[in-house]
Design an enzyme around this catalytic site. Structure first.
Site, PDB file in Angstrom:
ATOM      1  N   SER A 154      19.225  66.261  21.844  1.00 16.33           N
ATOM      2  CA  SER A 154      20.285  66.356  20.839  1.00 16.33           C
ATOM      3  C   SER A 154      21.229  65.165  20.985  1.00 16.33           C
ATOM      4  O   SER A 154      21.756  64.917  22.080  1.00 16.33           O
ATOM      5  CB  SER A 154      21.056  67.663  21.057  1.00 16.33           C
ATOM      6  OG  SER A 154      22.226  67.656  20.300  1.00 16.33           O
ATOM      7  N   CYS A 173      28.320  77.652  21.988  1.00 18.07           N
ATOM      8  CA  CYS A 173      27.716  78.591  21.032  1.00 18.07           C
ATOM      9  C   CYS A 173      28.078  80.032  21.323  1.00 18.07           C
ATOM     10  O   CYS A 173      28.070  80.869  20.438  1.00 18.07           O
ATOM     11  CB  CYS A 173      26.194  78.492  21.062  1.00 18.07           C
ATOM     12  SG  CYS A 173      25.622  76.846  20.954  1.00 18.07           S
TER      13      CYS A 173
HETATM   14  C1  LIG Z   1      20.730  73.072  26.644  1.00 16.58           C
HETATM   15  C2  LIG Z   1      21.011  73.009  25.181  1.00 16.58           C
HETATM   16  N1  LIG Z   1      20.015  73.184  24.314  1.00 16.58           N
HETATM   17  C3  LIG Z   1      20.214  73.144  22.984  1.00 16.58           C
HETATM   18  C4  LIG Z   1      21.463  72.916  22.465  1.00 16.58           C
HETATM   19  C5  LIG Z   1      21.648  72.896  20.971  1.00 16.58           C
HETATM   20  O1  LIG Z   1      21.845  71.581  20.494  1.00 16.58           O
HETATM   21  P1  LIG Z   1      22.555  71.311  19.094  1.00 16.58           P
HETATM   22  O2  LIG Z   1      24.009  71.541  19.274  1.00 16.58           O
HETATM   23  O3  LIG Z   1      22.232  69.853  18.804  1.00 16.58           O
HETATM   24  O4  LIG Z   1      21.920  72.201  18.104  1.00 16.58           O
HETATM   25  C6  LIG Z   1      22.548  72.736  23.336  1.00 16.58           C
HETATM   26  C7  LIG Z   1      23.916  72.542  22.803  1.00 16.58           C
HETATM   27  O5  LIG Z   1      24.858  73.189  23.233  1.00 16.58           O
HETATM   28  C8  LIG Z   1      22.313  72.774  24.725  1.00 16.58           C
HETATM   29  O6  LIG Z   1      23.304  72.618  25.612  1.00 16.58           O
END
Ligand SMILES: Cc1ncc(COP(=O)(O)O)c(C=O)c1O
Length: 378
Positions: free
Chosen positions: A197, A321
């Site tokens: 990301s 999140c």
């Molecule tokens: C380990 C991990 N995977 C996936 C994501 C999701 O990424 P994005 O915010 O680009 O959708 C995050 C973001 O918080 C993350 O820390």
């Protein structure tokens, strides 16, 4: 401002914003258009793909641009499940995954897939024996986080990947969103699919990629014009793609000379935090260089966060999140931390830009805030 929430997102580099702006302004044509302007934009996308592939040590055709880590994880997990379900309906993951993986598995369970959620030890690692035991002839996918976004624990991806390849026909997906440029690994030599990301490495939100090894077949989740080699239809986010390439190059350069310095900084401030008697450390012994997680039992983390925010200092409770849920962190509870301590956790996440002076001010203000709150609670 003292910004210590870099696991949630990082501040985009100036050069990244400049690249985004220039591309959006000067190269707005559709890369699929046959005219000269379309061709120019297509070349830009190709250059960005080449640059990213070379930085990650993969081939150009293995890069699928997506809208970020969440989409990359969904595509890797559901795309594998849908494509390979005739071969088996068993999937393996761990109990400490990011919500974007966890919720993909929960959805697949509702559709009739069988998911094993491997437990982790106090270091946040799954056991090799548990993995071997869980693998069956029906297992089509193992999906694991490389670096946990809440506590910074590190899965031994290379060892686990070798076991998966040796013992099964399952594909291996790794979420390397938090690990890239921070924890060295040879992830592409063992993983079939790897998620990234851009906004975690000073790029922009809404941009990311999934590396899919050439021989791996995947069911596309978005159908349409067949962009990204048929794996991800939709007109390309060209400014996002170009700025992601810029961000990754600058970030990887910083990482080469600064990763040890960042780790030393983390260790130094973990020791200083441990000197505050109210603080209980949750960071595993072997962890990524940018994440410190601790609890102050008895004090609600949001109260501390707002007290620090008054001083223009920004930290968080857990992953962005899930920071609004009242439940204790599923990651900390899986690591064996009690519910009350898991509900009182604070995450401080550093970047290559973080300085000692900033961390000294944070420590001072944290200590003052804890003492003030304890005083009020008496
Ligand atoms: C380990 C991990 N995977 C996936 C994501 C999701 O990424 P994005 O915010 O680009 O959708 C995050 C973001 O918080 C993350 O820390």
């Amino acid at each position: 401002m003292i910004y210590l929430d870099n696991s949630a997102t990082t501040q985009p580099y100036d050069e990244v914003i400049a690249a985004f702006k220039k591309t959006a302004f000067d190269y707005f044509a559709n890369p699929s258009s046959l005219h000269r302007k379309g061709g120019e934009v297509e070349r830009l996308v190709r250059q960005a793909r080449r640059s990213i592939a070379s930085l990650l040590g993969v081939e150009e055709e293995e890069v699928i641009f997506t809208s970020g880590g969440t989409e990359s994880n969904n595509l890797a997990i559901k795309g594998t499940a849908f494509e390979h379900m005739k071969r088996g309906k068993h999937l393996i993951t761990s109990q400490t995954e990011h919500a974007s993986s966890m919720e993909s598995f929960r959805q697949l369970e509702k559709m009739g897939f069988d998911v094993t959620y491997l437990p982790v030890d106090g270091e946040g690692q799954v056991s090799k024996d548990d993995l071997v035991e869980a693998l069956t002839k029906d297992t089509i996918l193992v999906s694991l986080l490389h670096v946990n976004n809440e506590v910074g624990s590190i899965q031994p991806i290379n060892e686990l990947g070798s076991i998966i390849k040796e013992k099964s026909r399952a594909l291996f997906h790794v979420d390397d969103v938090q690990g890239v440029g921070k924890v060295a690994s040879d992830v592409h030599s063992v993983a079939d699919l790897v998620s990234y990301s851009a906004h975690k490495f000073h790029g922009l939100k809404g941009s990311g990629l999934l590396v899919k090894r050439k021989n791996v077949s995947l069911f596309p989740l978005l159908s349409g014009g067949g962009q990204e080699n048929e794996f991800r239809s939709g007109t390309e986010n060209v400014p996002g793609i170009v700025s992601t390439a810029k961000a990754l190059r600058l970030y990887m350069q910083k990482s080469q000379s600064n990763v040890k310095k960042l780790n030393d900084l983390k260790i130094k401030y973990i020791e200083k935090l441990e000197e505050i008697k109210e603080v209980v450390m949750n960071t595993p012994t072997k962890s990524a260089p940018h994440i410190i997680n601790f609890s102050v039992p008895g004090i609600k983390p949001e109260v501390l966060i707002h007290a620090l925010e008054e001083k223009d200092i920004y930290v968080s409770t857990r992953s962005a999140c899930s920071s609004r849920t009242a439940e204790p962190s599923h990651v900390l509870t899986a690591l064996g931390v009690s519910n009350s301590r898991a509900s009182a956790a604070i995450r401080v996440s550093l970047s290559y830009e973080t300085t000692e002076q900033e961390l000294d001010v944070f420590l001072l203000e944290l200590t003052k805030a804890i003492h003030k709150l304890k005083e009020v609670m008496r």
